[in-house]
Design a protein around this motif. Sequence first.
Motif, PDB file in Angstrom:
ATOM      1  N   ILE A  51       0.910  -1.265  -0.038  1.00 36.48           N
ATOM      2  CA  ILE A  51       0.094  -0.043  -0.167  1.00 36.48           C
ATOM      3  C   ILE A  51       0.911   1.375  -0.060  1.00 36.48           C
ATOM      4  O   ILE A  51       1.828   1.419   0.767  1.00 36.48           O
ATOM      5  CB  ILE A  51      -0.841  -0.024   1.160  1.00 36.48           C
ATOM      6  N   TRP A  52       0.646   2.201  -0.774  1.00 40.62           N
ATOM      7  CA  TRP A  52       1.083   3.443  -0.968  1.00 40.62           C
ATOM      8  C   TRP A  52       0.344   4.769  -0.696  1.00 40.62           C
ATOM      9  O   TRP A  52      -0.780   4.762  -0.972  1.00 40.62           O
ATOM     10  CB  TRP A  52       1.757   3.475  -2.464  1.00 40.62           C
ATOM     11  N   PRO A 184      -5.511   4.425   6.678  1.00 39.09           N
ATOM     12  CA  PRO A 184      -5.480   3.268   6.877  1.00 39.09           C
ATOM     13  C   PRO A 184      -5.330   2.980   8.370  1.00 39.09           C
ATOM     14  O   PRO A 184      -4.545   3.380   8.903  1.00 39.09           O
ATOM     15  CB  PRO A 184      -4.171   2.766   6.142  1.00 39.09           C
ATOM     16  N   GLY A 185      -5.814   1.931   8.873  1.00 37.73           N
ATOM     17  CA  GLY A 185      -5.847   1.450  10.309  1.00 37.73           C
ATOM     18  C   GLY A 185      -4.399   0.900  10.607  1.00 37.73           C
ATOM     19  O   GLY A 185      -3.788   0.211   9.590  1.00 37.73           O
ATOM     20  N   ALA A 186      -4.341   0.734  11.660  1.00 37.45           N
ATOM     21  CA  ALA A 186      -2.786  -0.044  12.315  1.00 37.45           C
ATOM     22  C   ALA A 186      -2.701  -1.293  11.852  1.00 37.45           C
ATOM     23  O   ALA A 186      -1.333  -1.795  11.390  1.00 37.45           O
ATOM     24  CB  ALA A 186      -2.912   0.096  13.823  1.00 37.45           C
ATOM     25  N   GLN A 187      -3.630  -2.029  11.454  1.00 34.30           N
ATOM     26  CA  GLN A 187      -3.557  -3.538  11.028  1.00 34.30           C
ATOM     27  C   GLN A 187      -3.091  -3.346   9.540  1.00 34.30           C
ATOM     28  O   GLN A 187      -2.473  -4.428   9.140  1.00 34.30           O
ATOM     29  CB  GLN A 187      -4.970  -4.269  11.135  1.00 34.30           C
ATOM     30  N   LEU A 188      -2.987  -2.264   8.816  1.00 33.76           N
ATOM     31  CA  LEU A 188      -2.722  -2.481   7.512  1.00 33.76           C
ATOM     32  C   LEU A 188      -0.928  -1.830   7.416  1.00 33.76           C
ATOM     33  O   LEU A 188      -0.508  -1.918   6.387  1.00 33.76           O
ATOM     34  CB  LEU A 188      -3.405  -1.429   6.468  1.00 33.76           C
ATOM     35  N   ALA A 193       4.304   1.345   2.394  1.00 32.31           N
ATOM     36  CA  ALA A 193       5.583   1.798   2.349  1.00 32.31           C
ATOM     37  C   ALA A 193       5.818   3.128   3.180  1.00 32.31           C
ATOM     38  O   ALA A 193       4.869   3.969   3.242  1.00 32.31           O
ATOM     39  CB  ALA A 193       5.821   2.337   0.890  1.00 32.31           C
ATOM     40  N   ALA A 194       6.984   3.291   3.595  1.00 40.51           N
ATOM     41  CA  ALA A 194       7.259   4.487   4.513  1.00 40.51           C
ATOM     42  C   ALA A 194       7.354   5.435   3.453  1.00 40.51           C
ATOM     43  O   ALA A 194       8.111   5.410   2.448  1.00 40.51           O
ATOM     44  CB  ALA A 194       8.514   4.034   5.321  1.00 40.51           C
ATOM     45  N   THR A 195       7.210   6.680   4.089  1.00 40.20           N
ATOM     46  CA  THR A 195       7.533   7.942   3.279  1.00 40.20           C
ATOM     47  C   THR A 195       8.719   8.667   3.946  1.00 40.20           C
ATOM     48  O   THR A 195       9.582   8.213   4.221  1.00 40.20           O
ATOM     49  CB  THR A 195       6.245   8.996   3.070  1.00 40.20           C
ATOM     50  N   GLU A 196       8.687   9.719   4.343  1.00 38.11           N
ATOM     51  CA  GLU A 196       9.616  10.694   4.653  1.00 38.11           C
ATOM     52  C   GLU A 196      10.146  10.660   6.252  1.00 38.11           C
ATOM     53  O   GLU A 196       8.803  10.603   7.104  1.00 38.11           O
ATOM     54  CB  GLU A 196       9.429  12.177   4.278  1.00 38.11           C
ATOM     55  N   TYR A 197      11.365  10.705   6.630  1.00 38.56           N
ATOM     56  CA  TYR A 197      11.577  10.872   8.123  1.00 38.56           C
ATOM     57  C   TYR A 197      11.106  12.604   8.284  1.00 38.56           C
ATOM     58  O   TYR A 197      11.755  13.475   7.704  1.00 38.56           O
ATOM     59  CB  TYR A 197      13.004  11.011   8.517  1.00 38.56           C
ATOM     60  N   CYS A 198      10.112  12.873   9.043  1.00 34.18           N
ATOM     61  CA  CYS A 198       9.507  14.105   8.859  1.00 34.18           C
ATOM     62  C   CYS A 198      10.044  14.901  10.393  1.00 34.18           C
ATOM     63  O   CYS A 198       9.614  14.417  11.431  1.00 34.18           O
ATOM     64  CB  CYS A 198       7.927  14.253   8.984  1.00 34.18           C
ATOM     65  N   GLU A 199      10.741  16.026  10.099  1.00 37.55           N
ATOM     66  CA  GLU A 199      11.149  16.763  11.331  1.00 37.55           C
ATOM     67  C   GLU A 199      10.039  17.294  12.088  1.00 37.55           C
ATOM     68  O   GLU A 199      10.019  17.084  13.355  1.00 37.55           O
ATOM     69  CB  GLU A 199      12.107  18.095  10.828  1.00 37.55           C
ATOM     70  N   TRP A 200       9.074  17.605  11.465  1.00 36.78           N
ATOM     71  CA  TRP A 200       7.703  18.177  11.994  1.00 36.78           C
ATOM     72  C   TRP A 200       7.164  17.212  13.119  1.00 36.78           C
ATOM     73  O   TRP A 200       6.553  17.599  14.101  1.00 36.78           O
ATOM     74  CB  TRP A 200       6.748  18.806  11.065  1.00 36.78           C
ATOM     75  N   LEU A 226      -5.220   9.805   0.130  1.00 34.04           N
ATOM     76  CA  LEU A 226      -5.651   8.252  -0.119  1.00 34.04           C
ATOM     77  C   LEU A 226      -4.376   7.476  -0.084  1.00 34.04           C
ATOM     78  O   LEU A 226      -3.388   7.795  -0.553  1.00 34.04           O
ATOM     79  CB  LEU A 226      -6.227   8.401  -1.500  1.00 34.04           C
ATOM     80  N   PHE A 227      -4.683   6.148   0.442  1.00 35.13           N
ATOM     81  CA  PHE A 227      -3.852   5.238   0.134  1.00 35.13           C
ATOM     82  C   PHE A 227      -4.228   4.101  -0.809  1.00 35.13           C
ATOM     83  O   PHE A 227      -5.355   3.875  -0.833  1.00 35.13           O
ATOM     84  CB  PHE A 227      -3.371   4.522   1.452  1.00 35.13           C
TER      85      PHE A 227
END
Length: 348
Positions: A51-52, A184-188, A193-200, A226-227
Amino acid sequence: MSRITEFLQQARNEKAFSGAAYAIGNSDGITEQGAVGTLYWDGPSVQPDSIWDLASVTKPIAVLPLMVMLEHGECYLDDVIAHFLPHYKDTDKANLTLRQLLAHTSGIPGQQPLYQTSPTKEELLAAVRNLPLRFAPDTDVEYSSQGYMILGEIIEAIAGDSLDVVLKQLVLEPIGMSQTLFNPGAQLHPRIAATEYCEWRGTTVIGEVHDENAVVMGGMAGHAGLFSTAEDMSQLCQAMLRLGETAKGRFLQPETVRLMTNNQTSSLKLARGLGWQAKDRHDSPAGDLFSMSSYGHTGFTGTSIWMDPEDDVFAVLLTNRVHPKRTSTAIKRIRSIFHNLAFLSVRS
């Protein structure tokens, strides 16, 4: 290993993204699909059902309910914002039309980091209302996520329900897109796929929308959130190439699909349909071989879908090119070459 998979594996080796999934085909279905890499560096391998975060590929999907509503007689393209959202009545945006919002000709500026000064959804939407227009409507094209935030509000106002419910009922279920959703819920999360390391946020983002304005909006907005999977995106592409026909029946009439996907801004510098990006003559993400009748959309996280009704080809590419940081620009070249290879594969 196919030529496309080899190409994407090389891009992964060069750290353009940690992973990618793709599907290509025509109105009859998928002709080739594949996956390379991992969901994050040193993470599990990408799978066909990974999932993306679609990022701005959300836009043309999220506004599809408006086209269904148009067919139901609940709106038309020259309806103005204030007709649906009374709180816009005394603003400079009151008389902007659905058509102008959809085609990015409204004059509402894009690329606004409103989350930095508007920490709640209500404050952020108020900030959108207060943004001064950059140019007179219909005189230019400026890609505006803020305009699509307004379109999300309008869809909810017409339907009297939340965007996720409306989208699922009018678009996702009729097309058969069962793996496409907001928040998407935690079970998904193990499939995402991971995105960015977010400083915020102080963490590497997995399962929460990458777009910061969409985070403040609660993860659900007309411009991002959307994912989805490569399979679901291919279902959408097939339905569009079949002019609204799906395995479950018809979700849009052919005339409406043509209206959405035709270039609405041929007299201006950038080619835009309604929700969709048309093909620019130069520097198009569609590459060199897709026809001038083709259309699609890209997403900041490294996602894209593109369809060609003239040659009956579609191409879906889902990557996490912002992982671990957003600084790489390699995706621009990757998209164009991928689309060339996809076109040749499907047409051969």
